[in-house]
Design a protein around this motif. Structure first.
Motif, PDB file in Angstrom:
ATOM      1  N   GLY A   2       0.827  -1.201   0.000  1.00  0.00           N
ATOM      2  CA  GLY A   2       0.000   0.000   0.000  1.00  0.00           C
ATOM      3  C   GLY A   2       0.856   1.243   0.000  1.00  0.00           C
ATOM      4  O   GLY A   2       1.639   1.467   0.931  1.00  0.00           O
ATOM      5  N   ASP A  23      -3.339  -7.069   2.865  1.00  0.00           N
ATOM      6  CA  ASP A  23      -4.697  -7.592   3.040  1.00  0.00           C
ATOM      7  C   ASP A  23      -4.871  -8.962   2.382  1.00  0.00           C
ATOM      8  O   ASP A  23      -5.991  -9.414   2.164  1.00  0.00           O
ATOM      9  CB  ASP A  23      -5.715  -6.602   2.472  1.00  0.00           C
ATOM     10  CG  ASP A  23      -5.498  -6.317   0.983  1.00  0.00           C
ATOM     11  OD1 ASP A  23      -4.650  -6.980   0.345  1.00  0.00           O
ATOM     12  OD2 ASP A  23      -6.174  -5.409   0.452  1.00  0.00           O
ATOM     13  N   LYS A  44      -8.477 -10.859   2.231  1.00  0.00           N
ATOM     14  CA  LYS A  44      -9.211 -10.936   0.973  1.00  0.00           C
ATOM     15  C   LYS A  44      -9.141 -12.314   0.316  1.00  0.00           C
ATOM     16  O   LYS A  44     -10.110 -12.769  -0.293  1.00  0.00           O
ATOM     17  CB  LYS A  44      -8.677  -9.872   0.007  1.00  0.00           C
ATOM     18  CG  LYS A  44      -9.055  -8.435   0.389  1.00  0.00           C
ATOM     19  CD  LYS A  44      -8.574  -7.454  -0.656  1.00  0.00           C
ATOM     20  CE  LYS A  44      -9.045  -6.035  -0.359  1.00  0.00           C
ATOM     21  NZ  LYS A  44     -10.497  -5.868  -0.482  1.00  0.00           N
ATOM     22  N   ARG A  74      -6.083  -5.372  -8.495  1.00  0.00           N
ATOM     23  CA  ARG A  74      -5.353  -4.108  -8.454  1.00  0.00           C
ATOM     24  C   ARG A  74      -4.010  -4.287  -9.147  1.00  0.00           C
ATOM     25  O   ARG A  74      -3.550  -5.414  -9.336  1.00  0.00           O
ATOM     26  CB  ARG A  74      -5.133  -3.688  -6.997  1.00  0.00           C
ATOM     27  CG  ARG A  74      -6.428  -3.597  -6.201  1.00  0.00           C
ATOM     28  CD  ARG A  74      -6.199  -3.717  -4.705  1.00  0.00           C
ATOM     29  NE  ARG A  74      -5.698  -5.027  -4.321  1.00  0.00           N
ATOM     30  CZ  ARG A  74      -5.510  -5.424  -3.061  1.00  0.00           C
ATOM     31  NH1 ARG A  74      -5.809  -4.614  -2.076  1.00  0.00           N
ATOM     32  NH2 ARG A  74      -5.037  -6.621  -2.800  1.00  0.00           N
ATOM     33  N   VAL A 121      -1.446  -1.237  -4.874  1.00  0.00           N
ATOM     34  CA  VAL A 121      -2.327  -1.069  -3.726  1.00  0.00           C
ATOM     35  C   VAL A 121      -2.099   0.319  -3.131  1.00  0.00           C
ATOM     36  O   VAL A 121      -0.956   0.731  -2.912  1.00  0.00           O
ATOM     37  CB  VAL A 121      -2.067  -2.150  -2.665  1.00  0.00           C
ATOM     38  CG1 VAL A 121      -2.965  -1.941  -1.449  1.00  0.00           C
ATOM     39  CG2 VAL A 121      -2.287  -3.536  -3.269  1.00  0.00           C
ATOM     40  N   ASN A 137      -4.795   4.090   1.051  1.00  0.00           N
ATOM     41  CA  ASN A 137      -6.249   4.232   1.130  1.00  0.00           C
ATOM     42  C   ASN A 137      -6.831   3.306   0.066  1.00  0.00           C
ATOM     43  O   ASN A 137      -6.624   3.532  -1.128  1.00  0.00           O
ATOM     44  CB  ASN A 137      -6.653   5.679   0.869  1.00  0.00           C
ATOM     45  CG  ASN A 137      -8.156   5.875   0.863  1.00  0.00           C
ATOM     46  OD1 ASN A 137      -8.937   4.918   0.989  1.00  0.00           O
ATOM     47  ND2 ASN A 137      -8.591   7.118   0.715  1.00  0.00           N
ATOM     48  N   PRO A 138      -7.526   2.235   0.458  1.00  0.00           N
ATOM     49  CA  PRO A 138      -8.003   1.253  -0.528  1.00  0.00           C
ATOM     50  C   PRO A 138      -8.777   1.860  -1.687  1.00  0.00           C
ATOM     51  O   PRO A 138      -8.727   1.341  -2.808  1.00  0.00           O
ATOM     52  CB  PRO A 138      -8.892   0.324   0.305  1.00  0.00           C
ATOM     53  CG  PRO A 138      -8.347   0.424   1.686  1.00  0.00           C
ATOM     54  CD  PRO A 138      -7.896   1.851   1.838  1.00  0.00           C
ATOM     55  N   SER A 181      -6.495   2.705  -4.687  1.00  0.00           N
ATOM     56  CA  SER A 181      -5.711   1.675  -5.381  1.00  0.00           C
ATOM     57  C   SER A 181      -5.919   1.782  -6.887  1.00  0.00           C
ATOM     58  O   SER A 181      -7.023   2.069  -7.356  1.00  0.00           O
ATOM     59  CB  SER A 181      -6.122   0.285  -4.891  1.00  0.00           C
ATOM     60  OG  SER A 181      -5.822   0.113  -3.530  1.00  0.00           O
TER      61      SER A 181
END
Length: 336
Positions: A141, A221, A225, A278, A281, A284-285, A288
């Motif tokens: 991320g 994640d 996920k 994605r 990443v 902040n999702p 992405s």
């Protein structure tokens, strides 16, 4: 998402997997110039083992970058601008690694030959480490905005997870290189030293894989996920490492090389599988960068697919032929 978008995501993953499999042992041999060889004759033998192949193996990286540029320009733009300094350092490392072989050959004194040997070994260590940092950052991320622009600080790039990833890729490359050298170097003192190092390094690698799995759980994640496929890939990675270790102890060097090579491929596939759908990443999702928004037009992808499936078999055939032609083991000259 269209079928062509998914296909090109898979193809780019395959290209990077091929690069790390093939260039991985080149990096490992480069590190061994200082981590294994004890004199110039041994260094010469190590360089000779990858001499016909290293530049061809780099083509997989160039092809992956080119495919990303043409098939997924928004991914390319965000990745190459956001990781500009890391990719620049990787490029410098690849350049110095390449020219070091020729410069070392041309030096007339042992002092300067040793200098270029050291430069080659350092470059071979730094490049896979930085690649590990880059790929773990991408799945961890990064601070992206709506346009896909990245505004990262030093600790966004270098943190616990990315350093663990960098060390893991460098260690995998070194062990992969040692396994390759067991296939290329004639039995003798150097060959025995390779075997001794591997006995120590495989347990270290297994500990490193556990550390990677723990940091993957904490900093990504993937488990939230895609828990089943993530656990499956991690189990395969550990199992293949154990197979490589055991077969190596039994002197089944071909199987040991293949098993660890498949370990490297499994790591790449794990990262790409967890990344999908994605391509980068965001911390902040919602920010992405998604595959469906990162690709070229369907017409472009269609023509690229036809070109790729025409050219790829030719490239594979050439590389297989090259390894077949230079299949003989290398004899280490005796020191005077």
């Amino acid at each position: 998402m269209t079928g062509f978008q998914i296909l090109w995501f898979v193809l780019i993953a395959i290209l990077f997997a091929g690069f790390f499999f093939l260039e991985g042992f080149d990096f490992g041999v480069g590190m061994a110039l200082k981590g294994l060889a004890k004199n110039e004759h041994e260094e010469d033998a190590l360089i000779e083992s990858i001499g016909p192949h290293w530049d061809g193996n780099e083509v997989w990286l160039i092809t992956a970058g080119g495919a990303m540029f043409a098939a997924m320009p928004f991914w390319y733009a965000s990745l190459f601008s956001g990781f500009y300094l890391i990719l620049f350092a990787i490029l410098i490392g690849l350049i110095y690694r390449g020219v070091s072989f020729e410069f070392r050959e041309q030096m007339r004194t042992a002092k300067y030959r040793n200098l270029w040997t050291t430069i080659s070994a350092v470059a071979a260590l730094v490049v896979p480490f930085l690649f590990g940092v880059l790929f773990t950052d991408v799945v961890q991320g990064m601070p992206l905005d709506k346009a896909g622009d990245m505004s990262a600080t030093f600790f966004d790039y270098f943190n616990i997870f990315s350093i663990v990833g960098g060390v893991a890729v460098a260690l995998l490359s070194y062990i992969h290189g040692l396994n390759y050298l067991r296939l290329k170097i004639e039995e003798g003192e150097l060959h025995d030293r390779i075997q001794s190092q591997l006995k120590v390094l495989y347990p270290v690698l297994l500990v490193g894989e556990v550390a990677f799995a723990i940091t993957l759980f904490i900093f990504t994640d993937f488990f939230a996920k895609k828990p089943l496929i993530t656990l499956a890939f991690l189990a395969v990675i550990v199992l293949l490492t154990v197979i490589a270790w055991v077969t190596g102890l039994k002197r089944s060097n071909v199987w040991s090389f293949i098993a660890l090579g498949l370990t490297i491929i499994s790591v790449v596939l794990l990262l790409f599988t967890g990344l999908f759908p994605r391509v980068i990443v965001g911390d902040n999702p919602a920010m992405s960068l998604l595959l469906k928004n990162a690709t070229s037009t369907p017409y472009t992808l269609k023509w690229m697919t036809m070109i790729a499936f025409t050219a790829l078999p030719i490239v594979l055939a050439y590389q297989i032929w090259s390894f077949y032609i230079f299949r003989k083991r290398i004899v280490v000259k005796k020191a005077a």
